[in-house]
Design a protein around this motif. Sequence first.
Motif, PDB file in Angstrom:
ATOM      1  N   MET B   1       0.725  -1.246   0.005  1.00 15.84           N
ATOM      2  CA  MET B   1       0.016   0.057  -0.123  1.00 15.84           C
ATOM      3  C   MET B   1       0.809   1.391  -0.164  1.00 15.84           C
ATOM      4  N   SER B   2       2.015   1.341  -0.676  1.00 20.26           N
ATOM      5  CA  SER B   2       2.882   2.501  -0.928  1.00 20.26           C
ATOM      6  C   SER B   2       2.149   3.588  -1.592  1.00 20.26           C
ATOM      7  N   ASP B   3       2.121   4.644  -1.094  1.00 22.05           N
ATOM      8  CA  ASP B   3       1.784   6.005  -1.682  1.00 22.05           C
ATOM      9  C   ASP B   3       2.896   6.368  -2.693  1.00 22.05           C
ATOM     10  N   VAL B   4       2.649   7.047  -3.618  1.00 19.21           N
ATOM     11  CA  VAL B   4       3.436   7.782  -4.500  1.00 19.21           C
ATOM     12  C   VAL B   4       3.414   9.291  -4.381  1.00 19.21           C
ATOM     13  N   LEU B   5       4.676  10.017  -4.387  1.00 22.78           N
ATOM     14  CA  LEU B   5       4.515  11.362  -4.427  1.00 22.78           C
ATOM     15  C   LEU B   5       5.307  11.748  -5.866  1.00 22.78           C
ATOM     16  N   ALA B   6       4.727  12.417  -6.526  1.00 19.95           N
ATOM     17  CA  ALA B   6       5.295  12.949  -7.935  1.00 19.95           C
ATOM     18  C   ALA B   6       5.234  14.427  -7.666  1.00 19.95           C
ATOM     19  N   VAL B   7       6.523  14.803  -8.544  1.00 18.52           N
ATOM     20  CA  VAL B   7       6.702  16.244  -8.473  1.00 18.52           C
ATOM     21  C   VAL B   7       6.642  16.876  -9.758  1.00 18.52           C
ATOM     22  N   ALA B   8       5.621  17.886  -9.804  1.00 15.26           N
ATOM     23  CA  ALA B   8       5.516  18.512 -11.085  1.00 15.26           C
ATOM     24  C   ALA B   8       6.680  19.662 -11.389  1.00 15.26           C
ATOM     25  N   GLU B   9       6.646  20.181 -12.790  1.00 17.42           N
ATOM     26  CA  GLU B   9       7.768  21.120 -13.173  1.00 17.42           C
ATOM     27  C   GLU B   9       7.163  22.178 -13.964  1.00 17.42           C
ATOM     28  N   HIS B  10       7.548  23.129 -13.804  1.00 15.38           N
ATOM     29  CA  HIS B  10       7.098  24.322 -14.305  1.00 15.38           C
ATOM     30  C   HIS B  10       8.202  25.380 -14.653  1.00 15.38           C
ATOM     31  N   ARG B  11       8.215  26.179 -15.739  1.00 15.20           N
ATOM     32  CA  ARG B  11       9.325  27.351 -16.017  1.00 15.20           C
ATOM     33  C   ARG B  11       8.536  28.457 -16.547  1.00 15.20           C
ATOM     34  N   GLN B  12       8.895  29.757 -16.184  1.00 15.15           N
ATOM     35  CA  GLN B  12       8.463  30.862 -16.588  1.00 15.15           C
ATOM     36  C   GLN B  12       6.756  31.027 -16.659  1.00 15.15           C
ATOM     37  N   GLY B  13       6.181  30.491 -15.603  1.00 18.43           N
ATOM     38  CA  GLY B  13       4.715  30.543 -15.549  1.00 18.43           C
ATOM     39  C   GLY B  13       4.100  29.360 -16.592  1.00 18.43           C
ATOM     40  N   GLU B  14       4.575  28.545 -17.031  1.00 17.15           N
ATOM     41  CA  GLU B  14       4.139  27.503 -17.824  1.00 17.15           C
ATOM     42  C   GLU B  14       4.429  26.200 -17.191  1.00 17.15           C
ATOM     43  N   LEU B  15       3.398  25.315 -16.746  1.00 14.43           N
ATOM     44  CA  LEU B  15       3.432  23.998 -16.404  1.00 14.43           C
ATOM     45  C   LEU B  15       4.215  23.035 -17.624  1.00 14.43           C
ATOM     46  N   ARG B  16       5.167  22.271 -17.321  1.00 13.44           N
ATOM     47  CA  ARG B  16       6.021  21.649 -18.489  1.00 13.44           C
ATOM     48  C   ARG B  16       5.123  20.288 -18.941  1.00 13.44           C
ATOM     49  N   ASP B  17       5.383  20.030 -19.760  1.00  9.58           N
ATOM     50  CA  ASP B  17       4.625  18.629 -20.479  1.00  9.58           C
ATOM     51  C   ASP B  17       4.913  17.403 -19.395  1.00  9.58           C
ATOM     52  N   VAL B  18       6.182  17.246 -18.941  1.00  9.25           N
ATOM     53  CA  VAL B  18       6.882  16.247 -18.104  1.00  9.25           C
ATOM     54  C   VAL B  18       5.873  16.273 -16.987  1.00  9.25           C
TER      55      VAL B  18
END
Lengths: 263, 318
Positions: B1-18
Motif C-alpha cells: 500500500m505504498s503511496d507515490v509522491l510525484a513532483v511537477a515542473e514548471h518554468r516561466q509561468g508554464e507547467l511543463r509537459d513532463v
Amino acid sequence: MKVLVPVKEVATVDDEFEIDGTAIDERYLGADLNEWDDYAIEEAVQLEEDGIVDEVVTVTIGDEDTEQTIRQALAKGADRAIRVWDDALEGVDLLDVGAKVAILEAVVAAEAPDLVLTGVQSGDDSFGATGVALAEAVGYQWGAVVNQLDLENGAETASVHRELEGGIEELTEIDLPAVLTIQTGINEPRYASLRGIRMAQRKELEHQTLDDLGVDASTVAGDLRLTEMYEPESQSDTTVYEGSAEDTAAQLADLLREKGVAQ
Amino acid sequence: MSDVLAVAEHRQGELRDVSREVVTAGSELADETGGDLHVAVISGDVETFADALSLEGVDTIHTVAHGEEFNHDVYTQAITQLADELAPGYVLAPNSVNGLDYAPAVATRLGVPLVTDTVDLATDGETLVATREMYGGKVETTTEVDGDQVVATIRGAEWAPTEAAGDATIEAFDAEIDEDAIGSTVTGFEEVAGGDVDISEADVLVSVGRGIDEEDNLDLVRELAEALDATLSSSRPIVDAGWLPANRQVGQSGKVVTPDVYIAIGISGAVQHVAGMKGSDTIVAINTDPNAPIMDIADYAIHDDLFDVVPALIEQFS
C-alpha cells in the motif's frame, strides 16, 4: 583555491557486441576518459592558468588499469591524482550513486576543496546524479548542468549558466564551496601534449583503499542490483538499403525524389 | 500500500509537459501498490498549476507557495518535508535538468536509494524494478532497487501525458523553508544565440553528427544540403566543438524540429538528440553502426560509411 575533479574511466562499446549475462562481453569494450569529465578537467585547469585556482586534484574510483586514463587527466594539466580501489569493489556490477558518494565524501573530507567540478553524467551508466548527491552529503552548495562558469579571484560565489531544455539558460549565483556538474561545450578540452604526457608520468598518483578513507566496505554494495541487460527492440520497421554506396545512394535518391525533396 | 509522491515542473509561468507524464508514471505505480498518488507543485502560481494538475489518478495535490521560479534548495527542503509527512514508498521526479538539480539531493537527505533516467517502472509492492539504458542507449537494463522508500526520475516522453481531468483534493503544504540554507539565487534566463536560420521551420533537414570526424569534412554535408535544397543542422557534439552555431543544434537542449524529411548523417542518436527530432515525418539514417540508437527510430537506413554514401548521393542530385 583548490579544485577537486572526480573523473571516471568509462567503457566504450564496439559497433558490434555481445552481451554476457549483465555485462557487455569484455572483448567488445574499450576504455576512455568520460567525455563530460574531460570538460570538467579543462575548466579546472583554465581556472588554474587564470591564477584563480592553486591546485587541481583528480579522484577516480577504479582498478589499476584506470591509471592510463588518470594519466590523461594529469597530462591535460591536473596537478595530482587519487585513485580509490579496494577488493570490496571487485565484481560490483553497478556502483550506484550512494556508493560513489560514500567514497567521494571521504575524499572531500580529506582534501577540503573549495570547488568540485565533475561531469554532468558518465557515458556508461548515465546516472547524472553523483555531483548533486555528493554536494548534499558534504554540505556544499551545488549547480547541475553548468555550461558557463565565471569565477573571480577570491570570490565567495560562482556565477554560472545552467543549460535548461529548449535553448534556455538559467543564470545563477552559487555560494562556495560548491559542486558544479559540467556540461559538454562549456570549453574546448585540450589534447594532451607530448610534454604534458611526459610530465604526467612524474606527477603524484596515490592509491587509497576504503580502509584508508575510513569507508565501511558494506556501503559499496549499494541498493541497486542489475538483473538483466539486452539490446533494445527496434521501435520502427526500418527499411535498410543494401548494396554498394552507389546502390544505396541511388535508392535513397529515389525515395527523396518521391518525397518531393530537391524538386 | 505504498503511496507515490510525484513532483511537477514548471518554468516561466508554464507547467511543463513532463508534469503530466510524471502523473502517468505515478498513477501506474500507485495502481500497482494500491496506494494514493500525491502530486507536489512548488513555487510560482501554485494554485493555477494545481488546478491544471487535477488529473485522472491524482488523489491529492500539495502546493508549496514559495518564490516564483525553481530553486533547488526550496525544492529539496519542501520535498523532503513532504516525504517525511506522507511517507510515500516512491518519490518520482522528471529526469529534467531541474529534476537532476534536486532529486539526488532529496534521496541523499532522506537516506534512500536513487535511480535516475528510468524508461519504465514496475513494482510488486516490495521491490521496484526500473528499466534504464546504458552506454548511450546501446543496451537496456533492468535494475532492482531495494528500500522502503525510493527516489526515481523518469525520462521525458516515455510515459504518455495524462490529459483526462480528475477531482484531486488540493491542500496547501506549509513547508518550513530555512532561508539561511539557500545557497543559490537564480538571477535570470537567457535564450541561446538565435542567428539567421530557424531550423524548426525547415521542411528538409540534413543533420550531421560526430561521425563527420573533422570540421573540414562539414563541407561535404553542406554540399549535400545545397544539392537537396535542405537546411543544415547538427547534433550536440558539432556545436560543442564550435563547428556550427548553437541555433543549428537539434535536441533536448537545442531546437525541437518536425521536418518532412530528416537525414541523420553520422549521428548515433543519443536520447537527448532523439528527443528533438523524433517527430519528423520521415527519418533517414546514414551510419556505419547498425546498433546505433538512431536506427531504432529511422524509417530508412544505410549501414555504410558516410564518406562513401554522401558523395554518391550528391552525385545523384547534380
